[in-house]
Design an enzyme around this catalytic site. Structure first.
Site, PDB file in Angstrom:
ATOM      1  N   ASP A 208       9.112  -3.570  21.794  1.00 12.86           N
ATOM      2  CA  ASP A 208      10.591  -3.170  21.657  1.00 12.86           C
ATOM      3  C   ASP A 208      11.163  -4.367  20.957  1.00 12.86           C
ATOM      4  OD1 ASP A 208      12.390  -1.187  23.284  1.00 12.86           O
ATOM      5  OD2 ASP A 208      13.411  -3.374  22.500  1.00 12.86           O
ATOM      6  N   ASN A 216      21.954  -3.770  14.157  1.00 12.56           N
ATOM      7  CA  ASN A 216      22.848  -2.504  13.498  1.00 12.56           C
ATOM      8  C   ASN A 216      24.216  -2.840  13.494  1.00 12.56           C
ATOM      9  OD1 ASN A 216      20.932  -0.592  13.137  1.00 12.56           O
ATOM     10  ND2 ASN A 216      20.831   0.212  15.174  1.00 12.56           N
ATOM     11  N   ASP A 225      17.508   0.257   9.496  1.00 12.80           N
ATOM     12  CA  ASP A 225      16.414   1.128   8.995  1.00 12.80           C
ATOM     13  C   ASP A 225      15.249   0.199   8.290  1.00 12.80           C
ATOM     14  OD1 ASP A 225      17.435   3.160  10.205  1.00 12.80           O
ATOM     15  OD2 ASP A 225      17.949   4.443   8.503  1.00 12.80           O
ATOM     16  N   GLU A 251      13.826   1.932  18.161  1.00  9.82           N
ATOM     17  CA  GLU A 251      13.185   0.545  17.826  1.00  9.82           C
ATOM     18  C   GLU A 251      11.963   0.183  18.707  1.00  9.82           C
ATOM     19  OE1 GLU A 251      15.212   0.842  20.277  1.00  9.82           O
ATOM     20  OE2 GLU A 251      15.617  -0.780  21.417  1.00  9.82           O
TER      21      GLU A 251
HETATM   22  N1  LIG Z   1      18.887   1.393  12.268  1.00  9.73           N
HETATM   23  C1  LIG Z   1      18.339   2.234  13.277  1.00  9.73           C
HETATM   24  N2  LIG Z   1      18.736   1.734  14.539  1.00  9.73           N
HETATM   25  C2  LIG Z   1      18.075   2.466  15.597  1.00  9.73           C
HETATM   26  C3  LIG Z   1      17.446   3.514  15.209  1.00  9.73           C
HETATM   27  N3  LIG Z   1      16.833   4.191  16.358  1.00  9.73           N
HETATM   28  C4  LIG Z   1      17.509   3.425  17.435  1.00  9.73           C
HETATM   29  N4  LIG Z   1      18.333   2.370  16.949  1.00  9.73           N
HETATM   30  C5  LIG Z   1      18.988   1.560  17.531  1.00  9.73           C
HETATM   31  O1  LIG Z   1      18.762   0.580  18.365  1.00  9.73           O
HETATM   32  C6  LIG Z   1      19.311   0.070  19.158  1.00  9.73           C
HETATM   33  C7  LIG Z   1      18.742   0.016  20.540  1.00  9.73           C
HETATM   34  O2  LIG Z   1      19.527  -0.771  21.387  1.00  9.73           O
HETATM   35  P1  LIG Z   1      19.242  -1.254  22.896  1.00  9.73           P
HETATM   36  O3  LIG Z   1      18.549  -0.018  23.592  1.00  9.73           O
HETATM   37  O4  LIG Z   1      20.700  -1.645  23.541  1.00  9.73           O
HETATM   38  O5  LIG Z   1      18.315  -2.249  22.829  1.00  9.73           O
HETATM   39  P2  LIG Z   1      18.246  -3.822  22.285  1.00  9.73           P
HETATM   40  O6  LIG Z   1      19.603  -4.225  21.550  1.00  9.73           O
HETATM   41  O7  LIG Z   1      17.169  -3.900  21.188  1.00  9.73           O
HETATM   42  O8  LIG Z   1      18.265  -4.666  23.337  1.00  9.73           O
HETATM   43  P3  LIG Z   1      16.991  -5.137  24.204  1.00  9.73           P
HETATM   44  O9  LIG Z   1      16.017  -4.041  24.031  1.00  9.73           O
HETATM   45  O10 LIG Z   1      17.280  -5.238  25.545  1.00  9.73           O
HETATM   46  O11 LIG Z   1      16.325  -6.460  23.553  1.00  9.73           O
HETATM   47  C8  LIG Z   1      20.523   1.080  19.272  1.00  9.73           C
HETATM   48  O12 LIG Z   1      21.543   0.351  18.639  1.00  9.73           O
HETATM   49  C9  LIG Z   1      20.044   2.248  18.509  1.00  9.73           C
HETATM   50  O13 LIG Z   1      21.153   2.589  17.939  1.00  9.73           O
HETATM   51  C10 LIG Z   1      17.050   3.919  13.954  1.00  9.73           C
HETATM   52  O14 LIG Z   1      16.176   4.973  13.779  1.00  9.73           O
HETATM   53  N5  LIG Z   1      17.558   3.012  12.972  1.00  9.73           N
END
Ligand SMILES: Nc1nc2c(ncn2[C@@H]2O[C@H](COP(=O)(O)OP(=O)(O)OP(=O)(O)O)[C@@H](O)[C@H]2O)c(=O)[nH]1
Length: 343
Positions: A208, A216, A225, A251
């Site tokens: 992860d 983002n 992306d 992600e």
């Molecule tokens: N650009 C992009 N962002 C994505 C995609 N799928 C998920 N995300 C983003 O990934 C982010 C995941 O955020 P969180 O689940 O809060 O996790 P994090 O910020 O990585 O925090 P931790 O996992 O605790 O380190 C969110 O902002 C989603 O919008 C995608 O296909 N493209």
């Protein structure tokens, strides 16, 4: 035309009388056809075959150049092999996996092949060769009929290619080029079955990206992306051929490492982790170098695992631990059986 053995004069002359009639019949058949005598000499070469091969009967009849019409260098045709006795191993040597015994004619073979030298771009031909025997059952020649199947074959090939493409698309994540979650589930079930059947182990590594939301939020979703796609490349670069990587969700990524125990999969995970730490991302709107980390949770399959969910749950717990204890690290969790044993 000589189609009988030299000793069988009466039979030969009978056939001679019928030459004109036979020639007329052969030339009225739309199926490209040629006939060889027992010395492999061409005795008939019909119009349809002239058209298919662009080899005129006047240059072919009386020669043993039948190979020239089909192949770039000298070798037997199927009809030649029939005259030689139609031995399975000889036919197999020249038409491996492309031939079968004719279901219609005794002692005959049929085959299918691509002939690159026929026509401008090559043709697919289906062909059957059968022996011609005298009254005593001696082979006195062979007849080969051919059928141009290029149109059917090309549409079969195109259909197969589009099925392949469709299948590939249906199991691929289009952003990263890795496999998608649906394929992961299928593959993990297969791997677990295989591990049980052969008493083997494999590792599962959940990944992860850390604080990805900030990426983002700070640089935009499109840049996010781009990072996901580049991270996909980093993962792929670090895997062996037998390992497979998947985009598990937003992600989140996952790798299946067949035959790897904890030590081996930790090495792989750490290589990916360090490659990511060292990677500098640049965003068009902000020329400051951007770096990113990821957390990893690994587990190893065990004989106790009856469902894939058990493995995923363990890897997820290990990942949670990595996140909770500072991120940018590799944690693992194995069943009590394994922690007491070798891995
Ligand atoms: N650009 C992009 N962002 C994505 C995609 N799928 C998920 N995300 C983003 O990934 C982010 C995941 O955020 P969180 O689940 O809060 O996790 P994090 O910020 O990585 O925090 P931790 O996992 O605790 O380190 C969110 O902002 C989603 O919008 C995608 O296909 N493209």
């Amino acid at each position: 035309m000589i189609l009988a053995s030299s000793s069988d004069f009466s039979y030969k002359s009978k056939l001679h009388q019928q030459d004109n009639l036979l020639e007329t019949i052969f030339n009225r058949i739309t199926l490209p056809t040629f006939v060889l005598d027992q010395n492999h000499t061409i005795v008939f070469w019909n119009h349809a075959l002239e058209q298919l091969t662009s080899h005129n009967k006047n240059n072919m009849i009386g020669t043993q150049n039948q190979w020239m019409a089909f192949y770039a260098s000298k070798r037997p045709t199927l009809a030649d092999l029939i005259i030689e006795g139609g031995k399975d191993d000889a036919v197999s040597h020249f038409y491996k996996n492309k031939y079968r015994k004719s279901p219609l004619i005794e002692d005959a073979f049929e085959a299918e092949d691509f002939f690159p030298d026929i026509g401008g771009k090559g043709e697919w031909l289906s062909f059957t060769a059968a022996s011609i025997k005298d009254e005593n059952g001696n082979v006195i020649g062979a007849i080969e009929t051919l059928l141009n199947i290029s149109v059917t074959k090309q549409s079969q090939i195109a259909l197969k290619e589009s099925e392949e493409r469709y299948k590939q698309l249906s199991i691929t994540d289009n952003l990263t080029g890795l496999y998608n979650k649906r394929h992961f589930t299928e593959r993990l079930m297969t791997e677990l079955e295989r591990a049980h059947r052969y008493d083997q182990h494999f590792s599962l590594c959940l990944i992860d990206l850390d604080n990805f939301k900030q990426m983002n939020d700070n640089y935009g979703h499109l840049f996010g992306d781009q990072i996901l796609a580049e991270f996909g490349c980093i993962i792929k670069k670090n895997l062996r051929n037998s390992d497979t990587a998947y985009r598990y969700g937003g992600e989140e990524f996952v790798i299946i490492l067949p035959g790897s125990l904890l030590d081996g999969s930790r090495v792989v995970a750490n290589r990916i982790r360090v490659d990511l730490v060292e990677k500098i991302f640049l965003c068009d709107d902000d020329q400051n170098p951007i770096t990113l980390t990821a957390s990893f949770g690994i587990t190893v399959s065990s004989s106790e695992d009856s469902k894939i969910e058990e493995l995923i749950r363990r890897a997820d717990k290990a990942l949670y631990l990595a996140k909770k204890t500072g991120k940018n690290k590799v944690e693992s969790l194995v069943t009590s059986v394994l922690s007491a044993g070798s891995p």
